[in-house]
Every structure is written in C-alpha cells, then in structure tokens.
Design a protein around this motif. Structure first.
Motif, short mmCIF file in Angstrom:
data_model
loop_
_atom_site.label_atom_id
_atom_site.label_comp_id
_atom_site.label_asym_id
_atom_site.label_seq_id
_atom_site.Cartn_x
_atom_site.Cartn_y
_atom_site.Cartn_z
N GLY A 115 0.96 -16.37 -34.89
CA GLY A 115 0.14 -17.35 -34.20
C GLY A 115 0.60 -17.64 -32.78
N VAL A 116 0.32 -18.84 -32.32
CA VAL A 116 0.62 -19.20 -30.94
C VAL A 116 2.12 -19.31 -30.72
CG1 VAL A 116 0.45 -21.69 -31.36
CG2 VAL A 116 0.01 -20.79 -29.08
N GLN A 117 2.88 -19.75 -31.73
CA GLN A 117 4.32 -19.85 -31.56
C GLN A 117 4.97 -18.49 -31.35
OE1 GLN A 117 4.74 -22.65 -35.10
NE2 GLN A 117 6.45 -23.31 -33.85
N GLY A 118 4.56 -17.52 -32.16
CA GLY A 118 5.11 -16.18 -32.00
C GLY A 118 4.77 -15.59 -30.64
N LEU A 119 3.51 -15.81 -30.19
CA LEU A 119 3.10 -15.28 -28.90
C LEU A 119 3.87 -15.95 -27.75
CD1 LEU A 119 1.26 -13.34 -27.42
CD2 LEU A 119 -0.51 -15.11 -27.40
N MET A 120 4.18 -17.24 -27.90
CA MET A 120 4.94 -17.94 -26.86
C MET A 120 6.34 -17.37 -26.72
SD MET A 120 3.79 -21.92 -27.42
CE MET A 120 4.76 -22.58 -26.07
N VAL A 121 7.01 -17.12 -27.85
CA VAL A 121 8.36 -16.56 -27.80
C VAL A 121 8.34 -15.16 -27.19
CG1 VAL A 121 10.31 -15.79 -29.21
CG2 VAL A 121 9.18 -17.95 -29.73
N LEU A 122 7.42 -14.34 -27.64
CA LEU A 122 7.31 -12.98 -27.11
C LEU A 122 6.99 -13.00 -25.61
CD1 LEU A 122 7.24 -9.91 -27.97
CD2 LEU A 122 4.75 -10.18 -27.98
N SER A 123 6.05 -13.83 -25.20
CA SER A 123 5.65 -13.91 -23.80
C SER A 123 6.81 -14.34 -22.92
CB SER A 123 4.48 -14.89 -23.63
OG SER A 123 3.35 -14.46 -24.36
N ASP A 124 7.59 -15.30 -23.38
CA ASP A 124 8.69 -15.79 -22.55
C ASP A 124 9.77 -14.73 -22.39
OD1 ASP A 124 9.32 -17.86 -20.91
OD2 ASP A 124 10.50 -18.96 -22.39
N CYS A 125 9.99 -13.91 -23.41
CA CYS A 125 10.96 -12.82 -23.28
C CYS A 125 10.52 -11.81 -22.24
CB CYS A 125 11.17 -12.14 -24.63
SG CYS A 125 12.11 -13.10 -25.83
N TYR A 126 9.20 -11.59 -22.12
CA TYR A 126 8.69 -10.58 -21.20
C TYR A 126 8.22 -11.15 -19.86
CZ TYR A 126 9.03 -6.89 -24.67
OH TYR A 126 9.51 -5.96 -25.57
N LEU A 127 8.31 -12.49 -19.69
CA LEU A 127 7.88 -13.11 -18.43
C LEU A 127 8.95 -14.00 -17.80
CD1 LEU A 127 4.26 -14.14 -19.47
CD2 LEU A 127 4.94 -12.15 -18.11
N GLY A 128 9.83 -14.59 -18.60
CA GLY A 128 10.92 -15.40 -18.06
C GLY A 128 10.49 -16.75 -17.52
N LEU A 129 9.43 -17.34 -18.07
CA LEU A 129 8.98 -18.64 -17.59
C LEU A 129 9.87 -19.76 -18.13
CD1 LEU A 129 5.11 -18.33 -18.11
CD2 LEU A 129 6.45 -17.76 -16.08
N ARG A 130 9.92 -20.86 -17.39
CA ARG A 130 10.55 -22.06 -17.92
C ARG A 130 9.65 -22.64 -19.01
NH1 ARG A 130 11.19 -22.41 -12.26
NH2 ARG A 130 13.38 -22.22 -11.62
N TRP A 131 10.24 -23.43 -19.92
CA TRP A 131 9.48 -23.97 -21.03
C TRP A 131 8.23 -24.71 -20.56
CZ3 TRP A 131 8.02 -24.36 -25.87
CH2 TRP A 131 7.41 -25.52 -26.31
N GLY A 132 8.38 -25.62 -19.60
CA GLY A 132 7.25 -26.41 -19.14
C GLY A 132 6.18 -25.58 -18.46
N GLU A 133 6.58 -24.48 -17.80
CA GLU A 133 5.61 -23.62 -17.14
C GLU A 133 4.74 -22.89 -18.15
OE1 GLU A 133 8.54 -22.66 -13.32
OE2 GLU A 133 8.23 -21.17 -14.89
N LEU A 134 5.34 -22.48 -19.27
CA LEU A 134 4.58 -21.78 -20.30
C LEU A 134 3.72 -22.76 -21.10
CD1 LEU A 134 4.08 -19.08 -21.81
CD2 LEU A 134 5.99 -19.71 -23.31
N ALA A 135 4.31 -23.88 -21.53
CA ALA A 135 3.58 -24.83 -22.37
C ALA A 135 2.45 -25.52 -21.61
CB ALA A 135 4.55 -25.88 -22.93
N GLY A 136 2.55 -25.63 -20.28
CA GLY A 136 1.53 -26.32 -19.49
C GLY A 136 0.56 -25.40 -18.78
N LEU A 137 0.59 -24.10 -19.10
CA LEU A 137 -0.29 -23.14 -18.42
C LEU A 137 -1.74 -23.35 -18.85
CD1 LEU A 137 -0.29 -20.58 -16.57
CD2 LEU A 137 -0.25 -19.24 -18.69
#
Length: 452
Positions: free
Chosen positions: A195-217
């Motif tokens: 789901g969305v949690q798995g995609l968030m973890v994978l995306s952050d590994c391949y993009l390097g965003l800060r937590w707030g940048e990813l969660a607030g996109l």
C-alpha cells in the motif's frame, strides 16, 4: 571625574563612583582600597569616552530575566521555538537561571555539561543555545563579548573509567550510526508493508526526501514532465517539486492559548455530562499544556525547494498509485489524513525489526510472524540510503547536493559547477539498475530453502 567613597568598615569598604553617559552617577562596591576604587571608576569613564563601555548593571542581569528578551527577538520556525523552550525549562534555567550573565563562562558551562546524565547530543544542543544567548547579550550591549564564542567543547563521549574495576577493559560506546538499506532490503520492506506505506519507504530510498517533504507532497507536484536536449536529441524525464512556501509537512507541539484552554474545558464538560447521562463512570482528564498540530509550510532551507528526478520504474509505480488514489496528497493515510510521524513509524518498526505471530482467536484474525529485514531502519535512514547509493554510483557532487536539498556556502567549486542532462541520466540509469538488482536478489532469497 571618578572618585571613591568609604561605606562601612568591612574588608572591602570602598566603592567607586563615576559619571555615566546619561549624566547620572554609577556605583560599584567591593573595593579594598580607595585607590583601587578610583582606578576602576577612571577605567569606566575612559571606556565611555572611547565608546566601548558596557553598563555593569546590565551585565549583572540574571539569565532568566534576559531569556524572554532573547526569545522575543528571534525569528525562527515554530518547531525551533518549542525545542528551545524545552531546553531552557528542562536544562538551562534550572542550572543558570539565577546566575548573572557576566558570571557565565566556558568553565562553568563545561562543568555543568560534564555532570549531566542525559544524551550528549542534548547537552550539546543546550550549550549551543546558551552560547547563542550570550552572543545576543553582547549584541544588546549587556556584555562586552560572548566568552563561549569560538571555544571548542570537551568531548562527552569518552569512556567512563571505574577505578574499582579489577578485571576487564574499559568499555567504549560508539555513536549509533544511521541504518541504511541495500536495494533488496528496500524492495522487501516495500512488499511487506504494501500500500501507501510500502510505496513511501521505497520512494524515499530512491529519492532521498525529508519526511515532511514526502508526507506533504501534493499530487499536482508529484509527476512533472521535463524535456532537455541530450546529445542533440530531446530527452524526457519526470520529476517531483518541493514547493518553497508549502513544500513540507510540519508536526509541531504548540502551547495552548487561554482561549483554547477555555474551549478544551467546555468540551471536557460536555464529554463528562454525556457519560453521566449514559450511566458511565468517567474521570476528568488532566488539562493539556500543549497540542500537536500538523500544517504545511516551507521546507528546511532555501535550497530545499527543488525538483527531484524519478527513475522510470518509480514513475510507473507513482502513476498507477495516483490513478487509484482519491485524495489530494498521494502519501497521506488511506483515509486522506496527514500521517503523524509516530503512527507511521509503528508500522515501519514492525516491518523492519520483525514481530511475533499472534494466533487467530475469536474476534481477532491473528497475524503472521515477520522475520527482521533491517533492524533499526527509519525514514531518516532511507534518506541516508539514497545519498549513500548516489555516492557509490559516482553521481556528480553538484547533482547530489541538489537532489538532497543541501546548501553550499563559501565553496568555489559549488559556485562554478552546474548540473547537466548527462549527470541526471547517469543517476537515473544507476537507480534503475539498482531497482532491477534489488528485485532479482529479493526473488532469489525467497526461492532459497529456509536456513540455507
């Protein structure tokens, strides 16, 4: 002209009298001889004529009296205000609140820091804040200078020596290093969470965003096409955009205003009344001091507002996710609310660290056991992961800094280097190769017999 007056018959009966810039007479007691008092007064008048005088009365201002002046003059993020208030109330004011500004120095600060049992990081932050306050006092002409400025602090991570220990060696504790992932581990976390949690973890590994940048996109900034010329031909890439004004989700603990406290008591009274009408037993809850609020605001710094390129496989995953996701923020909770960092972390902790199985029983479907994948992994570790991968893939420094949103100051190389389409393609090709390798390694591990 300065002069001396004798007051009493103690060990230091003399006091100096001198003329202040406003014409009034200044006074400083505590001198043993008349000559010492006169010399001190003459030095004050000389400093006044030279324009370098500081009022001794202001220097004797207590730290607890200057702190409100310091806090009022700061223009920082709400989260920084809360952190500073916490350091002041829990550490600095109990230790130095009744100490005059002129009596705080490097020695007293170090002596206090060496006695603390809290984290060395917390001690370091507290001492940094204390130094900032003394610098502000110097700027406000309470002090001539900050005595802590530029002074290197003693290390707080040395081993503790126990003279009573007769056997064994002194134990050294290394600093905890942030856990980063290999491509197959990132893929396994993605599949396990789903789901969305798995995609968030994978995306952050391949993009390097800060937590707030990813969660607030926001979804309108999630997939932006760009076309550039590469080797004489058009080359298309997809990127996300971190907005300069509302590009990050902030989770901040605010103090409740008097009006908000009144509203809280009104709601609590209504809750208790509803419980009484239903015959339920209910106790009045403790009045809250703070309230955690989520809001969108600027990212960490000026260079954090940026575009970040997505590798092709992630573009496909994001596009499929956006087509089925009904909410404006692609990485919100399934109900469309913003994630709280702690709530998200609970799921990630179980997936990364493992969990015990719970058998099925009446009213509970049970859950399967999860073996650990990467103990201690966090979303901050995902950001570490991406920078580590870029370094390993020899991505150019200019593109690394741009991707991570880092500021480069006072650096000639950083001033004259620029990001090219070839650099971007090299990074995206390397990430795509990592993705394929991670999927292959994870599939191999799944097919291998257990215990091999």
């Amino acid at each position: 002209m300065a002069y001396a007056e004798k007051r009493g018959t103690g060990k230091n009966p003399w006091r100096a009298r001198y003329k202040k810039p406003d014409g009034s007479l200044g006074s400083e007691p505590g001198f043993r001889t008349k000559r010492a008092a006169e010399e001190w007064g003459e030095d004050q008048e000389a400093a006044i004529r030279a324009g370098r005088w500081r009022d001794p009365d202001k220097a004797r201002t207590l730290l607890k009296d200057f702190v409100p002046i310091f806090m009022e003059a700061q223009k920082v993020a709400p989260s920084t205000v809360i952190k500073r208030k916490r350091l002041l109330t829990r550490h600095l004011l109990p230790a130095f609140g009744d100490t005059p500004l002129c009596e705080i120095n490097v020695f007293t600060a170090r002596a206090w820091g060496n006695k603390q049992t809290c984290s060395p990081v917390t001690v370091g932050h507290a001492l940094t804040l204390l130094s900032m306050i003394l610098t502000a006092a110097a700027d406000a002409e309470y002090l001539l200078a900050n005595p802590m400025y530029g002074r290197r602090r003693q290390s707080t991570d040395r081993a503790v020596h126990d003279a009573t220990q007769r056997q064994g060696a002194v134990e050294h504790h290394d600093e905890d290093e942030e856990v980063w992932a290999q491509p197959d581990q990132a893929y396994r976390l993605y599949k396990r969470l789903g789901g969305v949690q798995g995609l968030m973890v994978l995306s952050d590994c391949y993009l390097g965003l800060r937590w707030g940048e990813l969660a607030g996109l926001h979804r309108r900034l999630a997939l932006i096409p760009k076309t550039e010329m590469l080797d004489g031909e058009p080359w298309e890439r997809w990127c996300l955009r971190i907005d300069a004004r509302v590009g990050a989700l902030h989770e901040v603990e605010f103090e409740l205003s008097p009006e908000e406290l009144i509203e809280w008591h009104r709601a609590e009274d209504a809750r208790l009344e509803a419980c009484r009408e239903k015959g339920w037993k209910a106790n009045r809850r403790k009045e809250p001091k703070h309230q955690v609020r989520l809001y969108l605001g600027p990212p960490k710094n000026r260079t954090s507002a940026r575009d970040v390129d997505l590798p092709p496989f992630l573009v496909d995953l994001w596009r499929a996710h956006l087509e089925s996701w009904p909410h404006p923020y692609p990485f919100s909770t399934p109900s469309g609310e913003w994630w709280r960092r702690g709530n998200f972390g609970k799921g990630l902790r179980a997936a990364a660290d493992g969990r015990d199985a719970i058998p099925r029983k009446r009213g509970f479907a049970g859950r399967e056991e999860w073996k650990p994948i990467l103990t201690g992994f966090t979303m901050r570790g995902a950001r570490h992961t991406h920078d580590t991968w870029m370094k390993e893939d020899r991505v150019d420094r200019a593109l690394r800094f741009e991707t991570m949103g880092w500021a480069v100051r006072g650096d000639i190389e950083g001033t004259y280097e620029h990001v090219t389409p070839a650099m971007r393609k090299h990074r995206l090709d390397a990430l795509e190769a990592r993705w394929r390798r991670g999927v292959e390694l994870a599939a191999r591990a799944e097919e291998a017999p257990s215990g091999s």
